[in-house]
Design a protein around this motif. Sequence first.
Motif, short mmCIF file in Angstrom:
data_model
loop_
_atom_site.label_atom_id
_atom_site.label_comp_id
_atom_site.label_asym_id
_atom_site.label_seq_id
_atom_site.Cartn_x
_atom_site.Cartn_y
_atom_site.Cartn_z
N ILE A 26 1.85 12.83 -15.30
CA ILE A 26 1.54 13.42 -13.81
C ILE A 26 0.94 12.09 -13.59
O ILE A 26 -0.28 11.56 -13.46
CB ILE A 26 0.54 14.33 -14.02
N ILE A 27 1.62 11.58 -12.49
CA ILE A 27 1.21 10.16 -11.81
C ILE A 27 0.85 10.34 -10.20
O ILE A 27 1.69 11.04 -9.53
CB ILE A 27 2.37 9.41 -11.75
N GLY A 28 -0.49 10.20 -9.78
CA GLY A 28 -0.80 10.35 -8.45
C GLY A 28 -0.08 9.36 -7.52
O GLY A 28 0.43 8.33 -7.92
N ASP A 29 0.03 10.03 -6.14
CA ASP A 29 1.00 9.54 -5.26
C ASP A 29 -0.01 8.96 -4.20
O ASP A 29 0.64 8.77 -2.98
CB ASP A 29 2.17 10.27 -4.77
N GLY A 30 -1.38 9.16 -4.13
CA GLY A 30 -2.15 9.15 -3.12
C GLY A 30 -2.46 10.50 -2.38
O GLY A 30 -3.32 10.33 -1.67
N SER A 32 -1.33 13.77 -3.78
CA SER A 32 -1.59 14.78 -4.96
C SER A 32 -1.93 13.69 -6.36
O SER A 32 -1.37 13.43 -7.35
CB SER A 32 -0.12 15.46 -5.68
N GLY A 33 -3.39 13.40 -6.06
CA GLY A 33 -4.06 12.56 -7.34
C GLY A 33 -4.06 11.10 -6.79
O GLY A 33 -3.11 10.64 -5.76
N GLN A 35 -3.60 7.06 -6.07
CA GLN A 35 -2.37 6.52 -6.41
C GLN A 35 -2.20 5.49 -7.57
O GLN A 35 -3.28 5.03 -8.07
CB GLN A 35 -2.34 5.36 -5.11
N GLN A 36 -1.07 5.88 -8.09
CA GLN A 36 -0.78 5.23 -9.60
C GLN A 36 -1.77 5.12 -10.33
O GLN A 36 -1.90 4.40 -11.14
CB GLN A 36 -0.20 3.66 -9.08
N MET A 37 -2.34 6.18 -10.49
CA MET A 37 -3.32 6.63 -11.64
C MET A 37 -2.58 8.01 -12.45
O MET A 37 -1.93 8.61 -11.74
CB MET A 37 -4.53 7.08 -11.06
N ALA A 38 -2.82 8.03 -13.57
CA ALA A 38 -2.00 8.99 -14.48
C ALA A 38 -3.01 9.91 -14.93
O ALA A 38 -4.16 9.69 -15.15
CB ALA A 38 -1.72 8.48 -15.86
N TRP A 39 -2.83 11.26 -14.97
CA TRP A 39 -3.77 12.40 -15.38
C TRP A 39 -3.97 12.52 -16.84
O TRP A 39 -2.79 12.55 -17.51
CB TRP A 39 -3.56 13.91 -14.62
N ILE A 40 -4.81 12.22 -17.26
CA ILE A 40 -5.49 12.40 -18.74
C ILE A 40 -6.07 13.68 -18.65
O ILE A 40 -7.16 14.00 -18.34
CB ILE A 40 -6.27 11.45 -19.07
N PRO A 41 -5.54 14.85 -19.61
CA PRO A 41 -5.98 16.18 -19.53
C PRO A 41 -7.15 16.38 -20.23
O PRO A 41 -7.59 17.37 -20.03
CB PRO A 41 -4.68 16.82 -20.17
N ALA A 359 -3.24 19.56 -8.69
CA ALA A 359 -3.09 21.15 -8.39
C ALA A 359 -1.96 21.82 -9.16
O ALA A 359 -1.14 20.95 -9.66
CB ALA A 359 -2.83 21.05 -6.87
N ARG A 360 -2.12 22.88 -9.54
CA ARG A 360 -0.97 23.59 -10.27
C ARG A 360 0.38 23.47 -9.78
O ARG A 360 1.36 23.48 -10.61
CB ARG A 360 -1.41 24.96 -10.47
N SER A 361 0.33 23.34 -8.28
CA SER A 361 2.13 22.88 -7.72
C SER A 361 2.62 21.77 -8.13
O SER A 361 3.65 21.62 -7.73
CB SER A 361 1.64 23.27 -6.10
N ILE A 362 1.68 20.69 -8.71
CA ILE A 362 2.26 19.58 -8.92
C ILE A 362 3.31 19.61 -10.24
O ILE A 362 3.06 20.24 -11.31
CB ILE A 362 1.39 18.29 -9.37
#
Length: 371
Positions: A26-30, A32-33, A35-41, A359-362
């Motif tokens: 899951i990579i942020g786009d600015g 939805s998270g 920018q250019q950061m990865a979600w670490i659960p 968000a769950r929608s991502i």
Amino acid sequence: MTSQDDQATTTASSSADAAPSAPRMIIGDGQSGPQQMAWIPGGDFLMGSDHQLAHPNEQPTHKVRVHGFWMDRTHVTNAQFAEFIKATGYVTTAEQRQRWEDLAVQLPPGTPPLPEEALVPGAMVFVGTEAPVDLRDVNQWWRFVPGADWRHPQGPQSSIEGKDNHPVVQVSYEDALAYAKWAGKRLPTEAEWEFAARGGLNQATYAWGDEFKPDGKSMTEIWDSEQKGRFPVVSPQAGGAVGTVRVGTFPPNGYGLVDMTGNAWQWTADNYRSDYFELQAKAHPDQVIVDPTGPDDSWDPLDSGAVPAAPRRTIRGGSFLCNVEYCLSYRPSARRGNDPMNAMSHVGFRLVEDAPPPARSIALADAGQRR
């Protein structure tokens, strides 16, 4: 010796709902998270390693839980660091005259001060050797070079021209903190870093699995003796000079992070004790240690160049200099301490952010969709 009880909370045992889900990117786009950061659960994992390749400072394994966070997909690059310098006018540690008080805390009491003319701007540079040497003395291939800094990683005659997308190096821990403050982020704890580096793989030897070169493919930038010759020889006959490569040269791990091992070491927030994992395991037997933040002091009796209790911060991930004959630090559990004021030609950093989870929608993206 330091007590770890104030550094982390514990729970009696691991719970099923704390375990991370299957690794997906899951990579942020600015929007939805970040920018250019990865979600670490986040979740539970075994920190450290009892593998035959592991060094004593990686042992024993112990149960740790971290909560979710965002992490930079790559090292902070030269281009990104240049933006910070332009915006703030910040002057890095290597660009300032050395201060004797910073050097003195690393040296045995009574060491005579250096003369003022020796306290010049500069940094540590890998210079290599002309022939094979005894690997017990790192001073044979490292040298303090006046004029070395982030713009001139190998010395005043070197340049980062054409290397905007390489990791910034020659940055001290203090420099990394300054950049983090400007960016509104922070350095990862050692536990967060290792959890992220593993990419959802439980106790795998490498960030990508247990095979060093799956299908014969290189997965990280290190000193490959088959290509560069014997470490630390840098003569033309042995492969020439070495350095970083562009970020993202190799495939990402399960969370979408690239170069978590190899290329350049990465600063973390924690003080460094070589016996920290042993202390953790003894203080919290059969318990899950939640969000540990490291010891409250430093201890490194194996560093012959400094007093054991000298200030140290933990660096992780290894670099382009790591190799099978010498350090083997291109593994998620490998760790080392470094003087927080010491900029070096193979040390950089990446940051994390405590932003809201996605968000769950991502849509969860697989490795082929968001590279």
